[in-house]
Design a protein around this motif. Structure first.
Motif, PDB file in Angstrom:
ATOM      1  N   LEU A 175       0.853  -1.197   0.000  1.00  0.00           N
ATOM      2  CA  LEU A 175       0.000   0.000   0.000  1.00  0.00           C
ATOM      3  C   LEU A 175       0.879   1.233   0.000  1.00  0.00           C
ATOM      4  O   LEU A 175       1.974   1.226   0.584  1.00  0.00           O
ATOM      5  N   GLY A 176       0.409   2.272  -0.671  1.00  0.00           N
ATOM      6  CA  GLY A 176       1.104   3.557  -0.621  1.00  0.00           C
ATOM      7  C   GLY A 176       2.449   3.587  -1.319  1.00  0.00           C
ATOM      8  O   GLY A 176       3.298   4.401  -0.994  1.00  0.00           O
ATOM      9  N   LYS A 177       2.648   2.672  -2.289  1.00  0.00           N
ATOM     10  CA  LYS A 177       3.878   2.689  -3.085  1.00  0.00           C
ATOM     11  C   LYS A 177       3.488   2.518  -4.543  1.00  0.00           C
ATOM     12  O   LYS A 177       2.503   1.842  -4.844  1.00  0.00           O
ATOM     13  N   PRO A 178       4.276   3.070  -5.465  1.00  0.00           N
ATOM     14  CA  PRO A 178       3.953   2.869  -6.881  1.00  0.00           C
ATOM     15  C   PRO A 178       3.868   1.383  -7.232  1.00  0.00           C
ATOM     16  O   PRO A 178       4.669   0.579  -6.750  1.00  0.00           O
ATOM     17  N   GLY A 179       2.883   1.030  -8.036  1.00  0.00           N
ATOM     18  CA  GLY A 179       2.750  -0.364  -8.483  1.00  0.00           C
ATOM     19  C   GLY A 179       2.090  -1.282  -7.486  1.00  0.00           C
ATOM     20  O   GLY A 179       2.046  -2.490  -7.687  1.00  0.00           O
ATOM     21  N   THR A 180       1.592  -0.731  -6.389  1.00  0.00           N
ATOM     22  CA  THR A 180       0.938  -1.564  -5.376  1.00  0.00           C
ATOM     23  C   THR A 180      -0.463  -1.031  -5.109  1.00  0.00           C
ATOM     24  O   THR A 180      -0.881  -0.031  -5.683  1.00  0.00           O
ATOM     25  N   GLY A 181      -1.133  -1.686  -4.179  1.00  0.00           N
ATOM     26  CA  GLY A 181      -2.429  -1.196  -3.741  1.00  0.00           C
ATOM     27  C   GLY A 181      -3.363  -2.331  -3.405  1.00  0.00           C
ATOM     28  O   GLY A 181      -3.086  -3.503  -3.711  1.00  0.00           O
ATOM     29  N   CYS A 182      -4.436  -1.988  -2.759  1.00  0.00           N
ATOM     30  CA  CYS A 182      -5.488  -2.955  -2.459  1.00  0.00           C
ATOM     31  C   CYS A 182      -6.792  -2.201  -2.633  1.00  0.00           C
ATOM     32  O   CYS A 182      -7.195  -1.423  -1.777  1.00  0.00           O
ATOM     33  N   SER A 183      -7.409  -2.407  -3.789  1.00  0.00           N
ATOM     34  CA  SER A 183      -8.527  -1.566  -4.189  1.00  0.00           C
ATOM     35  C   SER A 183      -9.643  -2.436  -4.730  1.00  0.00           C
ATOM     36  O   SER A 183      -9.405  -3.463  -5.358  1.00  0.00           O
ATOM     37  N   ARG A 184     -10.859  -1.989  -4.477  1.00  0.00           N
ATOM     38  CA  ARG A 184     -11.922  -2.618  -5.245  1.00  0.00           C
ATOM     39  C   ARG A 184     -11.824  -2.068  -6.653  1.00  0.00           C
ATOM     40  O   ARG A 184     -11.350  -0.956  -6.866  1.00  0.00           O
ATOM     41  N   LEU A 185     -12.241  -2.859  -7.619  1.00  0.00           N
ATOM     42  CA  LEU A 185     -12.239  -2.372  -8.997  1.00  0.00           C
ATOM     43  C   LEU A 185     -13.417  -1.451  -9.235  1.00  0.00           C
ATOM     44  O   LEU A 185     -13.319  -0.470  -9.955  1.00  0.00           O
ATOM     45  N   GLY A 186     -14.539  -1.776  -8.622  1.00  0.00           N
ATOM     46  CA  GLY A 186     -15.735  -0.963  -8.759  1.00  0.00           C
ATOM     47  C   GLY A 186     -16.633  -1.480  -9.866  1.00  0.00           C
ATOM     48  O   GLY A 186     -16.195  -2.134 -10.810  1.00  0.00           O
ATOM     49  N   GLY A 187     -17.903  -1.177  -9.709  1.00  0.00           N
ATOM     50  CA  GLY A 187     -18.899  -1.502 -10.729  1.00  0.00           C
ATOM     51  C   GLY A 187     -19.269  -0.231 -11.450  1.00  0.00           C
ATOM     52  O   GLY A 187     -18.725   0.112 -12.488  1.00  0.00           O
ATOM     53  N   HIS A 188     -20.194   0.531 -10.849  1.00  0.00           N
ATOM     54  CA  HIS A 188     -20.524   1.851 -11.370  1.00  0.00           C
ATOM     55  C   HIS A 188     -19.505   2.860 -10.861  1.00  0.00           C
ATOM     56  O   HIS A 188     -18.702   2.568  -9.982  1.00  0.00           O
ATOM     57  N   GLN A 189     -19.564   4.078 -11.412  1.00  0.00           N
ATOM     58  CA  GLN A 189     -18.708   5.149 -10.907  1.00  0.00           C
ATOM     59  C   GLN A 189     -19.223   5.591  -9.538  1.00  0.00           C
ATOM     60  O   GLN A 189     -20.292   5.182  -9.101  1.00  0.00           O
ATOM     61  N   GLU A 190     -18.417   6.436  -8.886  1.00  0.00           N
ATOM     62  CA  GLU A 190     -18.775   6.887  -7.535  1.00  0.00           C
ATOM     63  C   GLU A 190     -19.078   8.379  -7.554  1.00  0.00           C
ATOM     64  O   GLU A 190     -18.458   9.140  -8.292  1.00  0.00           O
ATOM     65  N   GLY A 191     -20.016   8.765  -6.695  1.00  0.00           N
ATOM     66  CA  GLY A 191     -20.342  10.176  -6.568  1.00  0.00           C
ATOM     67  C   GLY A 191     -21.081  10.359  -5.264  1.00  0.00           C
ATOM     68  O   GLY A 191     -22.064  11.089  -5.171  1.00  0.00           O
ATOM     69  N   TYR A 192     -20.572   9.654  -4.235  1.00  0.00           N
ATOM     70  CA  TYR A 192     -21.306   9.594  -2.977  1.00  0.00           C
ATOM     71  C   TYR A 192     -21.028  10.814  -2.110  1.00  0.00           C
ATOM     72  O   TYR A 192     -19.892  11.078  -1.729  1.00  0.00           O
ATOM     73  N   SER A 193     -22.080  11.528  -1.786  1.00  0.00           N
ATOM     74  CA  SER A 193     -21.984  12.598  -0.796  1.00  0.00           C
ATOM     75  C   SER A 193     -23.354  12.744  -0.162  1.00  0.00           C
ATOM     76  O   SER A 193     -24.327  13.091  -0.840  1.00  0.00           O
ATOM     77  N   ARG A 194     -23.455  12.420   1.095  1.00  0.00           N
ATOM     78  CA  ARG A 194     -24.750  12.514   1.774  1.00  0.00           C
ATOM     79  C   ARG A 194     -24.544  12.852   3.240  1.00  0.00           C
ATOM     80  O   ARG A 194     -23.505  12.504   3.819  1.00  0.00           O
ATOM     81  N   PRO A 195     -25.548  13.480   3.863  1.00  0.00           N
ATOM     82  CA  PRO A 195     -25.516  13.576   5.321  1.00  0.00           C
ATOM     83  C   PRO A 195     -25.499  12.156   5.897  1.00  0.00           C
ATOM     84  O   PRO A 195     -25.878  11.206   5.206  1.00  0.00           O
ATOM     85  N   GLY A 196     -25.056  11.998   7.133  1.00  0.00           N
ATOM     86  CA  GLY A 196     -24.892  10.671   7.720  1.00  0.00           C
ATOM     87  C   GLY A 196     -26.191   9.865   7.783  1.00  0.00           C
ATOM     88  O   GLY A 196     -27.257  10.397   8.059  1.00  0.00           O
ATOM     89  N   TYR A 197     -26.060   8.554   7.532  1.00  0.00           N
ATOM     90  CA  TYR A 197     -27.183   7.616   7.678  1.00  0.00           C
ATOM     91  C   TYR A 197     -27.551   7.514   9.150  1.00  0.00           C
ATOM     92  O   TYR A 197     -26.676   7.314   9.999  1.00  0.00           O
ATOM     93  N   PRO A 198     -28.822   7.666   9.494  1.00  0.00           N
ATOM     94  CA  PRO A 198     -29.186   7.692  10.914  1.00  0.00           C
ATOM     95  C   PRO A 198     -29.138   6.333  11.612  1.00  0.00           C
ATOM     96  O   PRO A 198     -29.267   6.268  12.834  1.00  0.00           O
TER      97      PRO A 198
END
Lengths: 179, 820
Positions: free
Chosen positions: B416-439
């Motif tokens: 993690l945190g070095k070029p050529g490395t990482g641990c990431s989900r690939l994702g399905g749809h794009q992301e655009g999440y911004s919401r007030p907190g879930y209660p």
């Protein structure tokens, strides 16, 4: 009919298939396909009539490489040995396709065993028996298929193309005689 | 017999003065850049470079990968609200660093899905619809909002916030984006305050990667550049050639083919380099395996054809082997992690013999994988390994431990945190999440069970999803939805008065007796909308300005280039209208506290909401700070990678890769948990001998909501396909193209067989979502109790042949997709 309205008509013609499928009637895919009036899908571009082969020279599975409608458009003609969509000849198994991938124009290779055309750029694969249908890959249309005719002597002619050739705005290049 | 194709043999080219817009694909996480050209119908550019907007010479054949070819599926003719008609071309942008002019079959067919009244998209929702006498009839926004607001208010006043349930999109790209997500969240969390919330077709309001978050790792820490620099790429439960196509083709494959060696030497000169290797963990031999092998050679690709559901055992066995060999990164563990001993006790205790028996992977293959992941390179340099995972792992046996086991493996090996490395989900749809907190709390409430099937909620608002097919155990969900909404239909049918008061009273009496008032907000009349009382027409991608990030956090502006159909509105505006009406209803009653909860929906533009939504991403991987639309417009299809660090000369400065600092992470213990009881019961019952794995396919997107309107796509997949092994097919007398039924105690579904050896005998693979056959009719009601994420990928079923539909399969191809 102007080009624009003709194209609109083609899009509408095609949507009968998808539209019906999208709603409910199961058999309508087949009905719509069989009901397509082939004459409405014929082009208005001035395609040349060019002899590509004679039936007697063709061997099953051995592809013949040539060009159509001009020298900048490589095509492959093959006798598949089994009936194919839009196939010609007594066994309706002779088909011809553009060799430019309908994704980004890579030059396709024919594989005899599966009857498929393969692109080395992004690994698209097309089914020669099924009208050049994309098996897998990132192309957004079939491989353009040549419209073929066979005369009484067994000569195979190309007379048109279904689908837009990669890298062209129209299958017949403007002023192609002079450029 | 006819073929399925577009049919055109020419396309119009945009004239030199065509309007130009930049946007990003509306579909997958990769977010390829696109350009849009728009010009009046009846006009056309010429073949000479100065006569067309692409500056191309169309008198000659364009060379391969020229980026100047307009495929027929990229063009459409649209009709705007003024009645004016325009040509539109949506084509990939060669100047975008993500795709460099490349496109998938999904993004390359945007022309086909633009709204046009004379094309298959003609059934877009154009007006609000209201249930009246057995059908859903067009109405005005005023009536739709008034009825909706009155029912919601009466429900809220009578039964409280949890009587109102929602299942809404939370994504980026088409129809989502920071703008719409912020409005949805503000309405349901700040306004209503409900815990009965769920995210698109899932049963709850959850992250799919809670375990990664608990470890201190954001879902998308890496850059696509890392796939070019890695020594080894590990794909876990991902078929990237088909589902992140352009990330795979433009960034991973060049590394596997050796094409990025000069880049590696330039960026990382102090260590030896070779072409990249790839490990693919998947129960199926996918097209991704085939393409990777064709490009890199079989010696550089390791396919671990794992038994369904056994990822934790495999990943922990790899951790154990690496630790036993001493190939772990002790310096990284000491300096940058906590909780190693808990990991040691849980994960490293995995018996190798048990792992072999569970996974079906040999010890030799496990050792080879361990070497490729962590055996140091010559000169003792650590291997750079990029771990990429998606739904096969996320929706596997047990979401929390599944994700934890790959995160732990990345921490163990210091990737993690070095070029050529990482641990990431690939994702399905794009992301655009911004919401007030879930209660609500963690684990979040199972809305399907509690609110819908269990009856705890009275109003159900579904936006941008189609849960009748997309949620787990869908046959039972459909039954509950149909039964409860019918009570409201009957009450409304019995009300002959035209007065709104009478309608609201009828609805309320039905809700009191167990009824459910269903609001569906979407772009198409979905299958879920067939039960709705109120249908609200939303704008789509291209019909509003929106912003989103891709799988490497690249934020861009997706410009509006055409009108929404009819009187359809952006989602944010619909939410605002409803909130404003509720505010005024409460204010009229003097309930100022309630009125205040619905205040603040006073945005007048897409950018107003974008700026408001900045508050919801502060400190997160999406943090875009003070970025404006004007800045994003200037940055075009390359945008800026969030989080935005600072403003320099009036422009945002982004972040290529996260965790280049000394951030500390936490190991999350994850021991092999065994199969849950629902799956055990199916495993013990000989009537259901087949494991039913499932997933997406290259040519389809999500529920096929757009693809059902793309003749070329739906024409080739008229029914969902099921891949079945030749041995099983022979025993059941099944041929490719046959219609078959899959069944188990949870439901049944029909599908089309494709005979191929992509799966082991006894295992089949079915397309995940298709309107003519929902796989989820077969999934159990099991969810991971820690996260409320279903085990979508694993169920068992019996299979019988129904027969052959003549005329259908003649057009289709059944050549296996997994050869290259």
């Amino acid at each position: 009919m102007s080009d624009v309205s003709r194209r609109r008509f083609l899009k509408l013609g095609a949507c009968v298939v998808g539209g019906a499928c999208a709603t409910d009637a199961l058999p309508s895919l087949a009905q719509a396909a069989e009901g397509d009036d082939i004459t409405t899908l014929r082009t208005t571009l001035p395609y040349p009539r060019v002899q590509l082969a004679s039936i007697g020279q063709l061997t099953i599975g051995r592809e013949q490489l040539t060009t159509y409608p001009d020298q900048a458009s490589p095509v492959v003609l093959v006798k598949l040995g089994r009936p194919a969509i839009n196939g010609v000849g007594p066994e309706r198994d002779i088909v011809a396709f553009s060799r430019r991938c309908s994704h980004m124009g890579g030059t396709l290779n024919f594989r005899q065993g599966t009857g498929t055309l393969h692109c080395p750029l992004h690994y698209a694969m097309f089914d020669a028996q099924k009208g050049g249908l994309l098996v897998i890959g990132q192309a957004t249309d079939n491989l353009p298929q040549l419209e073929l005719e066979v005369d009484a002597a067994g000569n195979v002619f190309a007379v048109g193309i279904s689908g837009l050739l990669y890298g062209r705005q129209a299958n017949i290049l403007p002023n192609s005689g002079t450029v | 017999m006819s073929s399925i194709y577009h049919g055109e043999d020419r396309v119009p080219v945009p004239p030199a003065d065509a309007q130009q817009f930049t946007t990003v694909c509306s579909y997958c996480i990769v977010g390829c850049g696109y350009k849009v050209y728009k010009w009046p119908l009846g006009k056309e550019g010429g073949p000479l470079p100065h006569q067309n907007a692409l500056r191309a010479d169309y008198r000659t054949q364009q060379p391969e990968q020229a980026g100047t070819w307009i495929a027929p599926a990229m063009h459409s003719v649209v009709t705007e609200r003024s009645g004016q008609r325009f040509n539109i071309v949506v084509m990939p942008d060669k100047d975008c660093v993500v795709n460099k002019g490349n496109h998938s079959i999904r993004g390359g067919t945007h022309g086909d899905v633009l709204y046009a009244p004379d094309r298959p998209t003609a059934d877009r929702l154009t007006h609000p619809l209201l249930y009246r006498g057995h059908s859903r009839l067009p109405t005005t926004w005023n009536e739709a909002i008034e009825l909706g607001a009155r029912v919601i208010k009466a429900t809220l006043d009578t039964w409280g916030p949890d009587a109102i349930a929602m299942k809404c999109f939370d994504h980026g790209g088409g129809g989502g984006g920071f703008e719409n997500n912020w409005a949805v969240g503000s309405f349901f969390f700040t306004g209503i305050g409900t815990k009965m919330a769920s995210i698109h077709n899932r049963p709850a309001y959850n992250s799919e990667v809670f375990a990664s978050g608990d470890a201190g790792i954001a879902p998308l820490p890496s850059a696509y550049l890392d796939a070019k620099l890695a020594d080894t790429i590990v794909l876990v439960g991902a078929n990237s050639y088909e589902t992140q196509s352009i990330y795979f083709l433009e960034h991973m494959l060049p590394n596997l083919g050796g094409g990025t060696l000069p880049l590696k030497q330039q960026v990382l000169p102090a260590e030896p380099h070779a072409r990249g290797r790839m490990i693919i963990v998947d129960p199926r031999r996918t097209s991704t395996v085939a393409v990777a092998e064709a490009h890199a050679g079989k010696d550089n690709v390791l396919h671990l054809q794992i038994n369904n559901g056994t990822d934790i055992a495999l990943l922990n066995a790899l951790s154990r082997l690496i630790h036993e060999q001493g190939w772990h990164d002790q310096g990284f563990i000491d300096r940058r992690t906590n909780n190693f001993s808990a990991f040691q006790q849980a994960n490293l205790a995995q018996s190798l013999d048990e792992a072999v028996q569970l996974t079906g992977i040999s010890k030799a293959q496990m050792m080879q994988a361990a070497q490729w992941i962590a055996k140091p390179k010559a000169s003792a340099a650590r291997r750079r390994t990029l771990f990429l995972y998606e739904k096969g792992l996320i929706w596997g046996l047990k979401n929390y431990e599944n994700v934890a086991s790959v995160v732990d493996l990345a921490l163990l090996t210091g990737n993690l945190g070095k070029p050529g490395t990482g641990c990431s989900r690939l994702g399905g749809h794009q992301e655009g999440y911004s919401r007030p907190g879930y209660p609500g709390q963690r684990p979040p409430v199972n809305v399907d069970d509690v609110a819908i099937k269990g009856g705890a909620s009275k109003v159900f608002w579904v936006a941008g999803c189609n849960p009748v097919g997309g949620t787990l155990n869908a046959q039972h969900f459909r039954a509950a939805l149909a039964q409860r909404t019918a009570l409201v239909n009957q009450a409304l049918d019995a009300t002959n008065s035209g007065s709104l008061d009478d309608k609201v009273a009828a609805v309320m009496s039905a809700l009191d007796k167990g009824g459910l008032f269903l609001i569906v907000q979407d772009i198409y009349p979905t299958e879920t909308a067939q039960d709705a009382h109120l249908v609200l027409p939303a704008a789509q991608w291209g019909e509003m300005n929106l912003t989103s990030i891709n799988g490497e956090r690249r934020l861009r502006l997706y410009q509006k280039f055409m009108d929404a159909p009819g009187i359809a509105e952006p989602d944010w505006k619909i939410m605002a209208r409803m909130a404003q009406r509720l505010e005024s209803l409460y204010r009229a009653e003097g309930k100022t506290e309630m009125a205040a909860r619905f205040s603040g929906f006073t945005w007048t533009s897409d950018e107003d909401v974008f700026r408001a939504a900045a508050a919801g991403v502060k400190g997160a991987q999406e943090d875009y700070g003070d970025t404006t639309y004007a800045m994003l417009k200037a940055l075009g299809t390359n945008g800026v990678q969030t989080p935005v660090q600072e403003m320099k000369n009036g422009m945002p400065v982004g972040t290529t890769r996260l965790y280049m600092d000394e951030t500390r992470f936490t190991f999350i213990p994850a021991a092999w948990p065994g199969f849950p009881s629902q799956i055990q019961a199916l495993m013990n019952d000989p009537r259901y001998p087949f494991w039913v794995n499932n997933g997406r396919a290259n040519h389809g997107w999500q529920t096929l909501y757009d693809d059902a309107r793309k003749p070329y796509v739906i024409g080739r997949e008229p029914f969902p396909h099921v891949e079945i092994h030749p041995k099983d097919a022979q025993r059941l007398d099944i041929a490719s193209g046959d219609l078959i039924e899959l069944f188990n105690p949870y439901g049944s579904v029909s599908a089309m067989a494709v005979v191929t050896d992509s799966n082991a005998p006894g295992h089949v693979f079915m397309l995940f979502e298709h309107p003519k056959g929902w796989l989820n009719s077969l999934t159990t009601d099991y969810v991971d109790p820690a996260t409320t994420i279903p085990y979508y990928k694993g169920t068992k079923a019996g299979i019988r042949k129904i027969g052959t539909l003549s005329g259908v399969n003649g057009q289709l191809t059944f050549i296996p997709m997994n050869q290259a």
